[in-house]
Design an enzyme around this catalytic site. Structure first.
Site: not given
Ligand code: F6R
Length: 247
Positions: A67, A136, A138, A143
């Site tokens: 992303d 959440n 994702h 989301e």
């Molecule tokens: C990042 C991504 C997100 C993260 C998620 C967890 O490329 O796609 O889905 O993996 O927000 O983030 P952290 O590791 O910072 O808790």
């Protein structure tokens, strides 16, 4: 679904790096699906260490990131392209031409998304997809929603995601409200998936995602249908799994 329980963040990072490294050794020109966020940073550090020791080469690896924030260019210090350059690409022998992150500045974001999926298809799909998971549920920026979205697409970020990510920006107002994200199709079609999770604050969602109902309200729950998922977590992230007798 396999669960690898590790004592702490360092051990978790090492195990995830082991799985990625095994993939690269077995298939040097593999396609790695890569993630940003705080969780995989230790994994990338470990990979860099093994590269520096001469144990690993990324010379033939192709990569596709999950992303990118819409509106940020690759040289913005909060863009995911910038993150990847700084946390991995600049430190190993990967050919930057073989790395892909969605272009957050594309004039036509929908066309960029379609081209991204076409590129993944041309590469022959993803051999190993590394994922972190949001509080959440994702994955990428898929989301919680009423339905799963298959293709790469533009998404409105959930307020909880904006809140979680604002620590990286000067203020909440600076956090982009939209992102381009790989959809559930490319993720589910990856030949293997490695999910990294760390910390007590992920313990509830880890249980919900992997032992609760499969629902677009918890996007990671769809991974329950994937035949080759390994969840690598530290004790804190697995604490609810352990309490509920799932491990
Ligand atoms: C990042 C991504 C997100 C993260 C998620 C967890 O490329 O796609 O889905 O993996 O927000 O983030 P952290 O590791 O910072 O808790």
């Amino acid at each position: 679904m396999r669960f690898i329980s590790c004592a702490d963040y360092t051990a978790m990072s090492r195990q995830a790096a082991n799985l990625i490294s095994a993939q690269v050794i077995v298939k040097p020109n593999c396609v790695l699906g890569l993630a940003t966020g705080s969780t995989p940073i230790g994994t990338y550090k470990q990979l860099i260490e093994w590269y520096n020791k001469g144990d690993l080469s990324f010379a033939q690896v192709r990569s596709v990131n999950l992303d990118e924030y819409k509106g940020l260019s690759g040289d913005h210090d909060q863009s995911y392209r910038y993150f990847m350059q700084n946390n991995l690409f600049n430190h190993v022998d990967i050919d930057v031409a073989n790395t892909s992150v969605p272009n957050g500045k594309a004039e036509d974001a929908d066309a960029e998304c379609a081209a991204y999926d076409a590129h993944i298809r041309e590469l022959g799909g993803i051999d190993l997809q590394l994922l972190g998971m949001g509080h959440n549920g994702h994955i990428g920026f898929n989301e919680p929603a009423d339905e799963f979205v298959g293709p790469t697409h533009v998404v409105e970020l959930a307020q909880s995601t904006i809140d979680a990510n604002k620590r990286f920006f000067a203020s909440e107002a600076d956090v982009p409200r939209q992102a381009l994200t790989m959809g559930m199709a490319a993720i589910l079609q990856a030949r293997s998936v490695v999910v990294v999770v760390s910390g007590e604050d992920k313990a509830e969602i880890v249980h919900k995602a992997f032992f609760g109902p499969i629902t677009p309200r918890v996007p990671a729950s769809l991974l329950q249908l994937h035949p080759n998922v390994t969840v690598v977590g530290d004790e804190a992230a697995f604490s609810v799994l352990r309490k509920e007798g799932c491990l």
